[in-house]
Design a protein around this motif. Sequence first.
Motif, short mmCIF file in Angstrom:
data_model
loop_
_atom_site.label_atom_id
_atom_site.label_comp_id
_atom_site.label_asym_id
_atom_site.label_seq_id
_atom_site.Cartn_x
_atom_site.Cartn_y
_atom_site.Cartn_z
N MET A 1 0.85 -1.18 0.00
CA MET A 1 0.00 0.00 0.00
C MET A 1 0.89 1.23 0.00
O MET A 1 2.10 1.14 0.19
CB MET A 1 -0.93 -0.02 1.20
N GLN A 2 0.27 2.41 -0.19
CA GLN A 2 1.09 3.62 -0.20
C GLN A 2 0.41 4.79 0.49
O GLN A 2 -0.81 4.89 0.55
CB GLN A 2 1.50 4.01 -1.61
N VAL A 3 1.26 5.67 1.01
CA VAL A 3 0.86 6.96 1.58
C VAL A 3 1.44 8.03 0.68
O VAL A 3 2.65 8.04 0.42
CB VAL A 3 1.38 7.11 3.02
N VAL A 4 0.60 8.91 0.18
CA VAL A 4 1.02 9.90 -0.81
C VAL A 4 1.19 11.28 -0.16
O VAL A 4 0.68 11.53 0.94
CB VAL A 4 -0.01 10.00 -1.96
N PHE A 5 1.87 12.16 -0.86
CA PHE A 5 1.94 13.55 -0.40
C PHE A 5 0.74 14.32 -0.92
O PHE A 5 0.37 14.23 -2.10
CB PHE A 5 3.20 14.26 -0.88
N SER A 6 0.14 15.10 -0.03
CA SER A 6 -0.88 16.05 -0.45
C SER A 6 -0.83 17.23 0.50
O SER A 6 -0.71 17.06 1.72
CB SER A 6 -2.27 15.40 -0.42
N ASP A 7 -0.89 18.42 -0.06
CA ASP A 7 -0.93 19.64 0.75
C ASP A 7 -2.35 19.81 1.25
O ASP A 7 -3.26 20.17 0.48
CB ASP A 7 -0.48 20.83 -0.09
N LEU A 8 -2.55 19.57 2.54
CA LEU A 8 -3.90 19.63 3.08
C LEU A 8 -4.46 21.04 3.12
O LEU A 8 -5.66 21.23 3.35
CB LEU A 8 -3.92 19.02 4.49
N THR A 9 -3.62 22.04 2.88
CA THR A 9 -4.10 23.43 2.86
C THR A 9 -4.45 23.88 1.44
O THR A 9 -4.89 25.01 1.24
CB THR A 9 -3.04 24.39 3.43
N ALA A 10 -4.26 23.03 0.45
CA ALA A 10 -4.46 23.44 -0.94
C ALA A 10 -5.93 23.72 -1.24
O ALA A 10 -6.81 22.98 -0.79
CB ALA A 10 -3.95 22.35 -1.88
N PRO A 11 -6.22 24.77 -2.01
CA PRO A 11 -7.61 25.07 -2.35
C PRO A 11 -8.27 23.97 -3.18
O PRO A 11 -9.49 23.83 -3.15
CB PRO A 11 -7.53 26.39 -3.13
N ASP A 12 -7.45 23.20 -3.91
CA ASP A 12 -8.01 22.12 -4.73
C ASP A 12 -7.83 20.76 -4.08
O ASP A 12 -7.73 19.74 -4.76
CB ASP A 12 -7.37 22.13 -6.12
N LEU A 13 -7.81 20.73 -2.75
CA LEU A 13 -7.55 19.48 -2.04
C LEU A 13 -8.54 18.39 -2.43
O LEU A 13 -8.15 17.24 -2.63
CB LEU A 13 -7.60 19.72 -0.52
N GLU A 14 -9.81 18.73 -2.54
CA GLU A 14 -10.81 17.71 -2.91
C GLU A 14 -10.44 17.05 -4.23
O GLU A 14 -10.49 15.82 -4.36
CB GLU A 14 -12.19 18.36 -3.01
N ALA A 15 -10.04 17.85 -5.19
CA ALA A 15 -9.69 17.31 -6.51
C ALA A 15 -8.43 16.46 -6.43
O ALA A 15 -8.34 15.40 -7.08
CB ALA A 15 -9.51 18.45 -7.51
N GLN A 16 -7.46 16.90 -5.64
CA GLN A 16 -6.25 16.11 -5.45
C GLN A 16 -6.58 14.73 -4.89
O GLN A 16 -6.09 13.71 -5.38
CB GLN A 16 -5.28 16.83 -4.50
N LEU A 17 -7.39 14.73 -3.83
CA LEU A 17 -7.72 13.46 -3.18
C LEU A 17 -8.59 12.58 -4.09
O LEU A 17 -8.44 11.35 -4.08
CB LEU A 17 -8.41 13.72 -1.84
N ASP A 18 -9.48 13.21 -4.86
CA ASP A 18 -10.25 12.45 -5.85
C ASP A 18 -9.30 11.68 -6.77
O ASP A 18 -9.51 10.49 -7.05
CB ASP A 18 -11.12 13.38 -6.70
N GLN A 19 -8.27 12.37 -7.25
CA GLN A 19 -7.33 11.76 -8.18
C GLN A 19 -6.54 10.65 -7.50
O GLN A 19 -6.43 9.54 -8.05
CB GLN A 19 -6.38 12.83 -8.73
N PHE A 20 -6.00 10.92 -6.32
CA PHE A 20 -5.23 9.90 -5.61
C PHE A 20 -6.06 8.66 -5.33
O PHE A 20 -5.56 7.53 -5.42
CB PHE A 20 -4.67 10.46 -4.31
N GLN A 21 -7.33 8.86 -5.01
CA GLN A 21 -8.15 7.72 -4.61
C GLN A 21 -8.63 6.90 -5.80
O GLN A 21 -9.33 5.90 -5.61
CB GLN A 21 -9.31 8.19 -3.72
#
Length: 290
Positions: free
Chosen positions: A87-107
């Motif tokens: 499994m993996q843990v990815v980097f994501s800036d939790l303060t990013a305005p597009d966080l929802e879109a980032q997490l959508d992509q990662f998931q």
Amino acid sequence: MTRIDAHHHLWDLSAIEYPWLNAQGVERFFGNPTPIQRNYLLDEFSADAAAHGFGKSVHIQVGAADAWDEAQWVQSVADATPQWPMMQVVFSDLTAPDLEAQLDQFQTLSTVRGVRQIIGRAPGEDAQTGTNDLLQSQAFLNGLKLAGARGLSFDLQLIPELMPQMGKIVAQASDTKIALCHAGSPHDRSPAGLRAYALALKHLSELENVTCKLSGLGMFDHEWRVDTIKPVIEICLDQFGADRCMFGSNFPVDMLYSDYTKLAQSYFEIVPSDMQAAVFSEVAEAFYFG
């Protein structure tokens, strides 16, 4: 029992760019990275780990120039080697305005189980990076809550001095599973330093959503021995209990201080036998694979 290494890295320098790893002549808090400025791939890692009963692992993001590129590459490695569940843990800036879109992509990637955004690495480096400022950010707290609501865990890397403040934040995100990387990076291993660390750690260990990774202990103790890392492991086991502690090698970074055999055998010697099933398998299985 299949053992799980819950914290390691892989890299292919021809596939993904890692600015920190490619930097020449830069001494870091964990030492001189020159010996690991080479490809470190699953076949090398898995061979070393399998020799000590490990058969699954968790890849943790490691400062790639592009987090999505890294995540896709790790997914491709996992897809190509189903005999080694990873499994993996990815980097994501939790303060990013597009966080929802980032997490959508990662998931969209089946191996993604959590995110990591480093709060603190080491006192000197933190003064330069400014990552400690995340503790003042409402956006960070909101992002931490959002990750948990989406079923993602958060890998937390910080130093003991930040634990009291971080504990208040984590308490407000009680639905987010937190993995404390590297036992909270106790960088002062003097008797006084360990006492201060044990007190600070309680701000996190008293929160039920926090699990502790027994990993990365060589980064602040480059000449470590069993007797020098044992106090840290004992503090963690005492405060979290075996049911909230899991082993991670932090290879290949901790390869700078030992080989996998020394690391694994040292942990097997330190962790009491009745705790080993939890620490080396069950906790990580539930946290990342469940």
